[in-house]
Design a protein around this motif. Structure first.
Motif, PDB file in Angstrom:
ATOM      1  N   ILE A 216       0.840  -1.204   0.000  1.00 18.16           N
ATOM      2  CA  ILE A 216       0.000   0.000   0.000  1.00 18.16           C
ATOM      3  C   ILE A 216       0.875   1.254   0.000  1.00 18.16           C
ATOM      4  O   ILE A 216       0.611   2.220  -0.730  1.00 18.16           O
ATOM      5  N   ILE A 217       1.945   1.245   0.796  1.00 19.73           N
ATOM      6  CA  ILE A 217       2.845   2.401   0.850  1.00 19.73           C
ATOM      7  C   ILE A 217       3.518   2.621  -0.513  1.00 19.73           C
ATOM      8  O   ILE A 217       3.572   3.750  -1.020  1.00 19.73           O
ATOM      9  N   ALA A 218       4.023   1.532  -1.095  1.00 21.87           N
ATOM     10  CA  ALA A 218       4.695   1.653  -2.395  1.00 21.87           C
ATOM     11  C   ALA A 218       3.740   2.151  -3.468  1.00 21.87           C
ATOM     12  O   ALA A 218       4.094   3.023  -4.280  1.00 21.87           O
ATOM     13  N   SER A 219       2.515   1.614  -3.477  1.00 19.01           N
ATOM     14  CA  SER A 219       1.530   2.033  -4.480  1.00 19.01           C
ATOM     15  C   SER A 219       1.148   3.494  -4.284  1.00 19.01           C
ATOM     16  O   SER A 219       0.971   4.241  -5.255  1.00 19.01           O
ATOM     17  N   ALA A 220       1.008   3.902  -3.018  1.00 15.42           N
ATOM     18  CA  ALA A 220       0.642   5.298  -2.753  1.00 15.42           C
ATOM     19  C   ALA A 220       1.739   6.256  -3.210  1.00 15.42           C
ATOM     20  O   ALA A 220       1.452   7.321  -3.753  1.00 15.42           O
ATOM     21  N   ILE A 221       2.995   5.891  -2.983  1.00 17.09           N
ATOM     22  CA  ILE A 221       4.101   6.747  -3.410  1.00 17.09           C
ATOM     23  C   ILE A 221       4.177   6.822  -4.928  1.00 17.09           C
ATOM     24  O   ILE A 221       4.366   7.898  -5.506  1.00 17.09           O
ATOM     25  N   MET A 222       3.976   5.685  -5.573  1.00 13.36           N
ATOM     26  CA  MET A 222       4.131   5.640  -7.026  1.00 13.36           C
ATOM     27  C   MET A 222       2.985   6.341  -7.745  1.00 13.36           C
ATOM     28  O   MET A 222       3.214   7.109  -8.687  1.00 13.36           O
ATOM     29  N   PHE A 223       1.756   6.105  -7.289  1.00 13.79           N
ATOM     30  CA  PHE A 223       0.596   6.639  -8.010  1.00 13.79           C
ATOM     31  C   PHE A 223       0.062   7.945  -7.433  1.00 13.79           C
ATOM     32  O   PHE A 223      -0.918   8.489  -7.931  1.00 13.79           O
ATOM     33  N   LYS A 224       0.682   8.453  -6.339  1.00 15.65           N
ATOM     34  CA  LYS A 224       0.332   9.758  -5.768  1.00 15.65           C
ATOM     35  C   LYS A 224      -1.153   9.879  -5.457  1.00 15.65           C
ATOM     36  O   LYS A 224      -1.799  10.870  -5.805  1.00 15.65           O
ATOM     37  N   ASP A 225      -1.703   8.881  -4.789  1.00 13.49           N
ATOM     38  CA  ASP A 225      -3.130   8.899  -4.483  1.00 13.49           C
ATOM     39  C   ASP A 225      -3.432   9.445  -3.089  1.00 13.49           C
ATOM     40  O   ASP A 225      -4.596   9.634  -2.748  1.00 13.49           O
ATOM     41  N   TRP A 226      -2.416   9.693  -2.276  1.00  8.74           N
ATOM     42  CA  TRP A 226      -2.675  10.174  -0.925  1.00  8.74           C
ATOM     43  C   TRP A 226      -3.238  11.592  -0.916  1.00  8.74           C
ATOM     44  O   TRP A 226      -3.919  11.977   0.032  1.00  8.74           O
ATOM     45  N   SER A 227      -2.942  12.363  -1.945  1.00 10.17           N
ATOM     46  CA  SER A 227      -3.394  13.759  -1.964  1.00 10.17           C
ATOM     47  C   SER A 227      -4.911  13.882  -2.028  1.00 10.17           C
ATOM     48  O   SER A 227      -5.475  14.891  -1.616  1.00 10.17           O
ATOM     49  N   GLY A 228      -5.592  12.866  -2.535  1.00  7.97           N
ATOM     50  CA  GLY A 228      -7.043  12.938  -2.659  1.00  7.97           C
ATOM     51  C   GLY A 228      -7.799  12.415  -1.460  1.00  7.97           C
ATOM     52  O   GLY A 228      -9.032  12.318  -1.498  1.00  7.97           O
ATOM     53  N   GLN A 229      -7.123  12.083  -0.366  1.00  2.00           N
ATOM     54  CA  GLN A 229      -7.785  11.504   0.804  1.00  2.00           C
ATOM     55  C   GLN A 229      -8.253  12.573   1.775  1.00  2.00           C
ATOM     56  O   GLN A 229      -7.615  13.618   1.932  1.00  2.00           O
ATOM     57  N   ASP A 230      -9.374  12.270   2.452  1.00  2.00           N
ATOM     58  CA  ASP A 230      -9.865  13.183   3.481  1.00  2.00           C
ATOM     59  C   ASP A 230      -9.308  12.786   4.845  1.00  2.00           C
ATOM     60  O   ASP A 230      -8.644  11.754   4.995  1.00  2.00           O
ATOM     61  N   VAL A 231      -9.588  13.612   5.842  1.00  2.00           N
ATOM     62  CA  VAL A 231      -9.027  13.404   7.178  1.00  2.00           C
ATOM     63  C   VAL A 231      -9.530  12.106   7.794  1.00  2.00           C
ATOM     64  O   VAL A 231      -8.771  11.383   8.459  1.00  2.00           O
ATOM     65  N   SER A 232     -10.797  11.773   7.595  1.00  5.36           N
ATOM     66  CA  SER A 232     -11.364  10.564   8.200  1.00  5.36           C
ATOM     67  C   SER A 232     -10.696   9.303   7.656  1.00  5.36           C
ATOM     68  O   SER A 232     -10.439   8.354   8.409  1.00  5.36           O
ATOM     69  N   SER A 233     -10.410   9.274   6.372  1.00  3.89           N
ATOM     70  CA  SER A 233      -9.749   8.113   5.780  1.00  3.89           C
ATOM     71  C   SER A 233      -8.334   7.959   6.317  1.00  3.89           C
ATOM     72  O   SER A 233      -7.887   6.847   6.636  1.00  3.89           O
ATOM     73  N   ILE A 234      -7.616   9.080   6.436  1.00  8.02           N
ATOM     74  CA  ILE A 234      -6.253   9.019   6.969  1.00  8.02           C
ATOM     75  C   ILE A 234      -6.264   8.548   8.423  1.00  8.02           C
ATOM     76  O   ILE A 234      -5.443   7.722   8.838  1.00  8.02           O
ATOM     77  N   ALA A 235      -7.237   9.059   9.209  1.00  6.43           N
ATOM     78  CA  ALA A 235      -7.346   8.643  10.606  1.00  6.43           C
ATOM     79  C   ALA A 235      -7.663   7.155  10.706  1.00  6.43           C
ATOM     80  O   ALA A 235      -7.129   6.447  11.569  1.00  6.43           O
ATOM     81  N   SER A 236      -8.520   6.667   9.814  1.00  9.52           N
ATOM     82  CA  SER A 236      -8.863   5.246   9.821  1.00  9.52           C
ATOM     83  C   SER A 236      -7.638   4.394   9.488  1.00  9.52           C
ATOM     84  O   SER A 236      -7.427   3.334  10.089  1.00  9.52           O
ATOM     85  N   GLU A 237      -6.831   4.837   8.550  1.00  9.65           N
ATOM     86  CA  GLU A 237      -5.616   4.095   8.195  1.00  9.65           C
ATOM     87  C   GLU A 237      -4.631   4.060   9.354  1.00  9.65           C
ATOM     88  O   GLU A 237      -3.982   3.023   9.605  1.00  9.65           O
ATOM     89  N   ILE A 238      -4.512   5.181  10.086  1.00  9.01           N
ATOM     90  CA  ILE A 238      -3.612   5.207  11.243  1.00  9.01           C
ATOM     91  C   ILE A 238      -4.097   4.230  12.312  1.00  9.01           C
ATOM     92  O   ILE A 238      -3.311   3.474  12.904  1.00  9.01           O
ATOM     93  N   CYS A 239      -5.410   4.226  12.565  1.00 10.89           N
ATOM     94  CA  CYS A 239      -5.980   3.285  13.536  1.00 10.89           C
ATOM     95  C   CYS A 239      -5.743   1.836  13.087  1.00 10.89           C
ATOM     96  O   CYS A 239      -5.421   0.961  13.907  1.00 10.89           O
ATOM     97  N   GLY A 240      -5.913   1.582  11.799  1.00  9.37           N
ATOM     98  CA  GLY A 240      -5.668   0.245  11.281  1.00  9.37           C
ATOM     99  C   GLY A 240      -4.211  -0.163  11.445  1.00  9.37           C
ATOM    100  O   GLY A 240      -3.919  -1.306  11.818  1.00  9.37           O
TER     101      GLY A 240
END
Length: 341
Positions: free
Chosen positions: A263-287
């Motif tokens: 997931i980290i490698a794909s996010a870095i390569m495809f630059k998809d983290w910029s389109g995420q909202d705060v709730s999704s990022i918080a959920s990923e941290i909890c996960g």
């Protein structure tokens, strides 16, 4: 027409769901078959955990390899019919299959705390995958090459290769037999690069079948070479991990590490983290925290299991020594009586 399209979409999702579940069953079973093959090979030659390759002559190990390949192919095809958000979390089923089969077939007992660790790993991984950013699907091998040569992903690749070389050259000879994260770290880091290469190969095959040949592009052959090297490296160190440590613990930890790094490698390569909202990022941290907690529980369970085993071994050795002393004492008494006569 809309009704027909919707029905076709539901049908495709069902195909993807069935393929993903079959993939998990095959992959989970392959761990057990390969472990049994490794045990049989170790009885006839050098163990894989210390550098032996006798398992290459063991039919049961090859049966596990074929089973794993079938599972991986089914998983690859499942992504064609269903979205990743449906297919990827189902990969956790392979952990359950592997744990259940290892309990009954390999007699590797998993304590209650180990079960809790497995559940925590699965729940955390599912949360991460569900809330992971949706990646853009490239339309050509050249487009993937452009993404792979970005400064950010090149930095990730250099860092990954550097860590892998450090693990192989420095840490593996010293701590490989006592810390499974060495072997699994190598497999997972290399695996994150394997996914990118396999994705490029899949797109090249799909485009070629559609009439747009990708064979002439050197990038296609480069990705094939990288994928081959990465897969061979993964299999080598995964075999060492399976031969050295408990399968019921290796499977979930490997799944968690591989999924997280992918997931980290794909996010870095495809630059998809910029389109995420705060709730999704918080959920990923909890996960991620849940995954780390589950991994710690698994390690604590393994250490407690090893300490109990060592304690039992010491007790048995002590008992045998005491028996030997008693026997020797009886022999001396018997000889003394014989001399007195």
């Amino acid at each position: 027409m809309e009704g027909v399209t919707e029905n076709m979409g539901v049908s495709d999702n069902c195909k993807g769901l069935i393929l993903a579940m079959c993939s998990s069953a095959f992959i989970g079973s392959s761990f057990i078959l390969k472990k049994k093959g490794l045990k049989l090979a170790a009885a006839r030659g050098t163990r894989a955990g210390v550098g032996g390759y006798t398992y290459l002559l063991e039919p049961l190990w090859w049966a596990g390899m074929v089973t794993m390949i079938v599972g991986e192919v089914a998983n690859f095809v499942a992504y064609i019919y269903a979205p990743a958000v449906l297919v990827t979390p189902l990969g956790a089923l392979s952990i359950i299959v592997s744990a259940v089969l290892s309990h009954f077939l390999l007699k590797e007992r998993l304590p209650k705390m180990g079960v809790l660790g497995c559940v925590s790993c699965i729940v955390g991984s599912v949360i991460i995958v569900i809330h992971a950013p949706q990646e853009h699907t490239p339309n050509s091998v050249q487009e993937i090459w452009d993404l792979a040569t970005q400064p950010a992903f090149l930095s990730y690749t250099v860092a990954t290769v550097s860590v892998v070389l450090a693990l192989i050259l420095h840490f593996e000879p010293r701590y490989g037999q006592t810390n499974m994260l060495i072997y699994l770290g190598i497999c997972s880091l290399i695996g994150s690069l394997t996914v990118v290469s396999i994705k490029a190969i899949g797109i090249a095959i799909k485009l070629t079948l559609d009439g747009i040949s990708q064979v002439a592009y050197p990038q296609t052959w480069f990705f094939i070479t990288v994928a081959t090297i990465c897969v061979i490296t993964q299999l080598n160190y995964l075999n060492k991990a399976l031969d050295t440590f408990n399968t019921a613990i290796v499977s979930p930890v490997y799944y968690v590490m591989f999924t997280t790094l992918t997931i980290i490698a794909s996010a870095i390569m495809f630059k998809d983290w910029s389109g995420q909202d705060v709730s999704s990022i918080a959920s990923e941290i909890c996960g991620f925290i849940t995954v780390v907690s589950g991994t710690i529980i698994l390690h604590m369970t393994r250490e407690r299991e090893e300490s109990n085993t060592q304690g039992s071994l010491t007790w048995f050795i002590g008992e045998d020594m005491m028996k030997g002393v008693e026997d020797e004492h009886l022999i001396l008494i018997h000889d003394s009586d014989h001399l007195n006569r």
